[in-house]
Design an enzyme around this catalytic site. Structure first.
Site, PDB file in Angstrom:
ATOM      1  N   TYR A   1       0.820  -1.217   0.000  1.00  0.00           N
ATOM      2  CA  TYR A   1       0.000   0.000   0.000  1.00  0.00           C
ATOM      3  C   TYR A   1       0.855   1.270   0.000  1.00  0.00           C
ATOM      4  O   TYR A   1       0.384   2.341  -0.364  1.00  0.00           O
ATOM      5  CB  TYR A   1      -0.950   0.031   1.206  1.00  0.00           C
ATOM      6  CG  TYR A   1      -2.068  -0.996   1.149  1.00  0.00           C
ATOM      7  CD1 TYR A   1      -2.207  -1.852   0.061  1.00  0.00           C
ATOM      8  CD2 TYR A   1      -2.991  -1.104   2.180  1.00  0.00           C
ATOM      9  CE1 TYR A   1      -3.219  -2.793   0.011  1.00  0.00           C
ATOM     10  CE2 TYR A   1      -4.011  -2.041   2.133  1.00  0.00           C
ATOM     11  CZ  TYR A   1      -4.117  -2.885   1.054  1.00  0.00           C
ATOM     12  OH  TYR A   1      -5.127  -3.818   1.003  1.00  0.00           O
TER      13      TYR A   1
ATOM     14  N   LYS B   1       3.320 -15.133   1.687  1.00  0.00           N
ATOM     15  CA  LYS B   1       3.222 -15.778   0.370  1.00  0.00           C
ATOM     16  C   LYS B   1       4.659 -16.023  -0.078  1.00  0.00           C
ATOM     17  O   LYS B   1       5.080 -15.624  -1.173  1.00  0.00           O
ATOM     18  CB  LYS B   1       2.441 -14.846  -0.580  1.00  0.00           C
ATOM     19  CG  LYS B   1       2.046 -15.459  -1.889  1.00  0.00           C
ATOM     20  CD  LYS B   1       0.943 -16.506  -1.793  1.00  0.00           C
ATOM     21  CE  LYS B   1       0.648 -17.108  -3.150  1.00  0.00           C
ATOM     22  NZ  LYS B   1      -0.139 -18.348  -3.086  1.00  0.00           N
TER      23      LYS B   1
ATOM     24  N   ASP C   1      -3.287 -17.797   0.757  1.00  0.00           N
ATOM     25  CA  ASP C   1      -4.440 -18.422   0.095  1.00  0.00           C
ATOM     26  C   ASP C   1      -5.024 -19.531   0.971  1.00  0.00           C
ATOM     27  O   ASP C   1      -6.241 -19.648   1.139  1.00  0.00           O
ATOM     28  CB  ASP C   1      -4.068 -18.941  -1.303  1.00  0.00           C
ATOM     29  CG  ASP C   1      -2.702 -19.612  -1.364  1.00  0.00           C
ATOM     30  OD1 ASP C   1      -1.939 -19.516  -0.383  1.00  0.00           O
ATOM     31  OD2 ASP C   1      -2.390 -20.243  -2.390  1.00  0.00           O
TER      32      ASP C   1
ATOM     33  N   ASP D   1      -5.437  -6.672   5.682  1.00  0.00           N
ATOM     34  CA  ASP D   1      -6.645  -5.917   5.322  1.00  0.00           C
ATOM     35  C   ASP D   1      -7.757  -6.898   4.959  1.00  0.00           C
ATOM     36  O   ASP D   1      -8.889  -6.823   5.459  1.00  0.00           O
ATOM     37  CB  ASP D   1      -6.288  -5.020   4.124  1.00  0.00           C
ATOM     38  CG  ASP D   1      -7.380  -4.028   3.787  1.00  0.00           C
ATOM     39  OD1 ASP D   1      -8.389  -3.980   4.515  1.00  0.00           O
ATOM     40  OD2 ASP D   1      -7.220  -3.304   2.782  1.00  0.00           O
TER      41      ASP D   1
END
Ligand code: NAD
Length: 369
Positions: free
Chosen positions: A144, A195, A227, A251
């Site tokens: 972000y 990840k 995931d 988030d």
């Protein structure tokens, strides 16, 4: 001011903010009267209310008051009245300005399912009943904020847009320490979500979390790809206790976890900064919900998310676990007793107003003395 007096800045904000905050004041007054706690409480404007009074959603004075306080309790900001304002005047800028200037890099989002509300979730009751997890989201770094980011015209025609997922070792270290400290106060179990199978910045994330773990030998650390974490949160959320993750994954996962509880009016949050040399840590506590303009001023909003945010303040800023437990238990008992605001209303229960719910919490607290 006595040394143990806690300086609290209350920023009710807009919409239902002021009316739910009135109920927290009752709880604060109760603690002062019955537990000998000393709060030095001051108030201020933020968001649309600040814009109306001062032409800006956050004044320098309010920011200075926030920085000088031991903790800030915020209601909510925003509403249709201010939707047409330029970007830098929008109520949300007030909130983002506070987060940025106070350096609030750690966002704590508990997802707790109260037994009395277990059937409000869209998931099966047995999957969520007893759920009590804490998602720790890194709030000031990651994709972000990472540079470079841009939308560019390509020389041969067409365009490309890109963001950068970047984490430095110190950013991972400090968020991981917040999470491990929390785990020590809870069940000594952390799952770090990344990840690392695809993203090299997440390889660094995992390595740094592993390093911090060496300082917390009692805490059991596991890692999970995001995931899979998204699936596991729906399949079997009770396998988690503390979850620590980066900004974007946090988030998404914290909203997913919120949905497990089924009730926006019940969800508190905390945002913490880095401690200074005296150990004082900037902190802001706020309900997850917004200003709910559709129900503002009607004395029907649920004040429990804000009351529970105050309980988090007692626990995480002031180490007042006993008082935080008192509040959490009072909320549990009031719900078990059948009182409900409109948003959590169920068949056969008693529908009450915002203020009656606030009174009920203090009456329940009375039973504890
Ligand atoms: P919202 O959370 O304000 O409301 C969503 C729905 O939930 C509404 O139907 C509302 O009535 C209900 N609701 C929310 N809190 C409730 C409570 N405590 N008790 C009972 N019902 C409750 O989200 P929104 O409608 O998308 O946004 C309204 C305004 O709030 C917008 O201006 C938005 O930008 C702002 N907002 C602010 C924050 C914040 O201050 N942290 C967060 C989200 C939205």
């Amino acid at each position: 001011m006595a040394a143990d007096t806690k300086k609290i800045l209350i920023l009710p904000g807009d919409g239902i903010g002021p009316e739910v905050m009135d109920q927290v004041r009752r709880v604060m007054d109760w603690l002062s009267a019955n537990r000998g706690l000393s709060f030095d409480v001051s108030g201020g404007l933020v968001g649309g209310a600040s814009y109306d009074a001062h032409g800006t959603p956050l004044t320098d004075e309010t920011l200075a008051d926030a920085m000088a306080s031991d903790a800030v309790l915020l209601g909510a900001v925003g509403g249709p009245k201010w939707d047409g304002l330029p970007f830098d005047k929008k109520p949300e800028r007030g909130l983002l300005g506070l987060r940025k200037e106070m350096g609030l890099f750690a966002n704590l989002r508990p997802a707790v399912v109260f037994d009395a509300l277990a059937d409000a979730s869209t998931l099966k009751t047995e999957v969520v009943k007893g759920l009590d997890i804490m998602i720790v989201r890194e709030l000031t770094g990651g994709i972000y904020f990472g540079e470079p980011k841009a939308i560019e015209d390509l020389p041969g025609g067409g365009r490309k847009g890109y963001n950068t997922l970047v984490y430095s070792d110190y950013e991972v270290d400090r968020i991981a320490r917040v999470a491990f400290d929390l785990a020590m106060k809870r069940n000594k179990k952390i799952c770090s979500v990344d990840k690392a199978n695809v993203l090299v910045s997440m390889v660094l994330w995992r390595e740094e979390v592993e390093k911090v773990a060496k300082d917390y030998k009692e805490v059991e650390l596991s890692h999970m790809y995001v995931d899979n974490a998204a699936m596991q949160l729906i399949r079997d959320p009770k396998q988690f206790d503390v979850v620590v993750t980066g900004n974007m994954f946090g988030d998404i996962l914290s909203d997913e976890a919120a949905q497990l509880t089924g009730s926006l009016g019940m969800l508190p949050s905390a945002s913490l900064g880095a401690p200074d040399e005296t150990g004082k840590r900037p902190a802001m506590y706020e309900p997850v919900h917004g200003s709910a303009p559709d129900i503002a001023g009607r004395d029907i909003a649920n004040p429990l998310a804000t009351i529970l945010s105050f309980s988090m303040m007692l626990r995480y800023s002031f180490n007042m676990d006993a008082e935080a437990d008192l509040i959490d238990t009072a909320v549990t008992n009031v719900l078990n007793g059948g009182l409900r605001t409109a948003d959590i209303m169920q068949d056969g229960k008693a529908r009450v107003s915002t203020s009656v719910m606030g009174e009920a919490i203090t009456r329940e607290l009375d039973k504890a003395i």
